[in-house]
Write a protein that holds these residues in place. Structure first.
Motif, short mmCIF file in Angstrom:
data_model
loop_
_atom_site.label_atom_id
_atom_site.label_comp_id
_atom_site.label_asym_id
_atom_site.label_seq_id
_atom_site.Cartn_x
_atom_site.Cartn_y
_atom_site.Cartn_z
N THR A 32 0.92 -1.17 -0.15
CA THR A 32 0.02 0.04 -0.10
C THR A 32 0.83 1.15 0.12
OG1 THR A 32 -0.03 0.00 2.41
CG2 THR A 32 -2.11 -1.08 1.09
N ARG A 33 2.23 1.28 0.06
CA ARG A 33 3.05 2.15 0.28
C ARG A 33 4.31 1.95 -0.84
NH1 ARG A 33 4.49 2.72 6.43
NH2 ARG A 33 2.99 1.70 6.96
N GLY A 34 4.70 3.14 -1.70
CA GLY A 34 5.72 2.67 -2.52
C GLY A 34 5.80 3.98 -3.36
N MET A 35 6.73 3.56 -4.48
CA MET A 35 7.02 4.72 -5.49
C MET A 35 6.69 4.04 -6.85
SD MET A 35 8.30 7.87 -5.76
CE MET A 35 9.35 8.08 -4.36
N LEU A 36 5.90 4.49 -7.54
CA LEU A 36 5.45 3.98 -8.90
C LEU A 36 6.35 4.66 -10.16
CD1 LEU A 36 3.76 1.78 -10.37
CD2 LEU A 36 2.26 3.50 -10.65
N VAL A 37 6.82 4.11 -10.79
CA VAL A 37 7.51 4.71 -11.94
C VAL A 37 6.99 4.08 -13.40
CG1 VAL A 37 9.79 5.19 -13.27
CG2 VAL A 37 9.88 5.11 -10.62
N GLU A 38 6.23 5.02 -14.13
CA GLU A 38 5.79 4.55 -15.30
C GLU A 38 6.46 5.19 -16.33
OE1 GLU A 38 1.11 4.09 -14.79
OE2 GLU A 38 1.82 5.95 -13.76
N MET A 91 8.75 13.49 -16.45
CA MET A 91 9.86 13.77 -17.17
C MET A 91 9.70 13.50 -18.58
SD MET A 91 12.90 12.21 -14.59
CE MET A 91 13.03 11.00 -15.52
N GLN A 92 10.27 14.45 -19.53
CA GLN A 92 10.17 14.04 -20.99
C GLN A 92 11.18 13.02 -21.56
OE1 GLN A 92 7.64 15.51 -22.72
NE2 GLN A 92 6.61 16.37 -20.74
N VAL A 93 11.93 12.58 -20.67
CA VAL A 93 12.80 11.41 -20.97
C VAL A 93 11.92 9.93 -20.76
CG1 VAL A 93 15.01 10.13 -20.65
CG2 VAL A 93 14.78 12.67 -20.41
N ALA A 94 11.90 9.19 -21.82
CA ALA A 94 11.08 8.11 -21.77
C ALA A 94 11.89 6.93 -22.77
CB ALA A 94 9.82 8.33 -22.03
N GLY A 95 11.05 5.94 -23.15
CA GLY A 95 11.42 4.89 -23.71
C GLY A 95 11.92 5.10 -25.10
N SER A 96 11.34 6.32 -25.72
CA SER A 96 11.97 6.32 -27.24
C SER A 96 13.25 7.29 -27.08
CB SER A 96 10.95 7.24 -28.08
OG SER A 96 10.86 8.48 -27.56
N ASP A 97 13.50 7.88 -26.05
CA ASP A 97 14.86 8.44 -25.86
C ASP A 97 15.89 7.44 -25.45
OD1 ASP A 97 13.82 11.29 -26.12
OD2 ASP A 97 12.73 10.98 -24.24
N ILE A 98 15.61 6.51 -24.62
CA ILE A 98 16.44 5.68 -24.38
C ILE A 98 16.85 4.50 -25.58
CG2 ILE A 98 16.91 3.52 -23.08
CD1 ILE A 98 15.18 4.82 -20.83
N THR A 99 15.80 4.28 -26.55
CA THR A 99 16.22 3.66 -27.73
C THR A 99 17.24 4.40 -28.62
OG1 THR A 99 14.16 2.45 -27.47
CG2 THR A 99 15.13 2.38 -29.80
N GLY A 100 16.96 5.63 -28.59
CA GLY A 100 17.72 6.54 -29.31
C GLY A 100 19.26 6.58 -28.76
N LEU A 158 6.79 9.67 -22.00
CA LEU A 158 6.85 10.50 -20.94
C LEU A 158 7.13 9.47 -19.72
CD1 LEU A 158 5.89 12.97 -19.26
CD2 LEU A 158 3.53 11.93 -19.10
N THR A 159 7.81 9.75 -18.66
CA THR A 159 7.92 9.05 -17.50
C THR A 159 7.21 9.70 -16.13
OG1 THR A 159 10.11 8.09 -18.28
CG2 THR A 159 9.72 8.27 -15.86
N SER A 160 6.29 9.13 -15.45
CA SER A 160 5.98 9.62 -14.41
C SER A 160 6.28 8.77 -13.12
CB SER A 160 4.38 9.37 -14.58
OG SER A 160 3.81 10.10 -15.68
N ILE A 161 6.52 9.44 -12.06
CA ILE A 161 6.96 9.32 -10.61
C ILE A 161 5.80 9.51 -9.82
CG2 ILE A 161 8.44 8.86 -9.05
CD1 ILE A 161 10.43 10.01 -11.68
N VAL A 162 5.40 8.54 -9.24
CA VAL A 162 3.90 8.64 -8.28
C VAL A 162 4.22 8.11 -6.97
CG1 VAL A 162 1.56 8.45 -7.99
CG2 VAL A 162 2.34 8.77 -10.32
N PRO A 163 4.40 8.84 -6.03
CA PRO A 163 4.63 8.16 -4.88
C PRO A 163 3.20 7.69 -4.10
CG PRO A 163 4.69 10.76 -4.52
CD PRO A 163 4.66 10.27 -6.01
N VAL A 164 3.08 6.79 -3.43
CA VAL A 164 1.75 6.18 -3.04
C VAL A 164 2.11 5.75 -1.48
CG1 VAL A 164 0.05 4.38 -3.01
CG2 VAL A 164 1.26 5.39 -5.19
N PHE A 165 0.94 6.56 -0.42
CA PHE A 165 1.15 6.03 0.62
C PHE A 165 -0.26 5.87 1.29
CE2 PHE A 165 0.80 7.50 5.29
CZ PHE A 165 1.79 7.00 5.85
N GLU A 166 -0.35 4.62 1.81
CA GLU A 166 -1.68 4.06 2.40
C GLU A 166 -2.64 3.97 1.46
OE1 GLU A 166 -1.72 2.39 5.21
OE2 GLU A 166 0.44 2.98 5.75
N GLY A 167 -2.21 3.55 0.20
CA GLY A 167 -2.93 3.34 -0.99
C GLY A 167 -3.41 4.63 -1.69
#
Length: 85
Positions: A14-20, A44-53, A25-34
């Motif tokens: 129910t607690r953690g840090m979710l990185v999508e 962040m504007q750095v994401a999968g296509s940037d890493i592939t590049g 686009l990369t989103s970082i969402v902290p979650v506390f008690e659900g």
């Protein structure tokens, strides 16, 4: 229910840090008690296509037209730890 909470619930937490990381686009969402903490969400504007590049530029044998090969290398070589504890 927010996707970030559901993702953590699926792992029994129910607690953690979710990185999508998507294609653009990369989103970082902290979650506390659900609950996602909207005031602490970062995007962040750095994401999968940037890493592939970067992979494409970093391997001299690949030509710019071999984007699919670079994507496959990225998908096979990137390691995400399941349990970092």
């Amino acid at each position: 229910m927010p996707q970030s909470s559901l993702s953590l619930f699926s792992t029994g937490r129910t607690r953690g840090m979710l990185v999508e990381m998507g294609d653009g686009l990369t989103s970082i969402v902290p979650v506390f008690e659900g609950y996602g903490l909207p005031h602490a969400v970062k995007k962040m504007q750095v994401a999968g296509s940037d890493i592939t590049g970067y992979v494409l530029k970093g391997i001299e044998q690949l030509k710019p037209t071999q984007f699919d090969v670079a994507r496959l290398i990225k998908e096979k070589m990137v390691i995400i730890p399941i349990d970092y504890d």
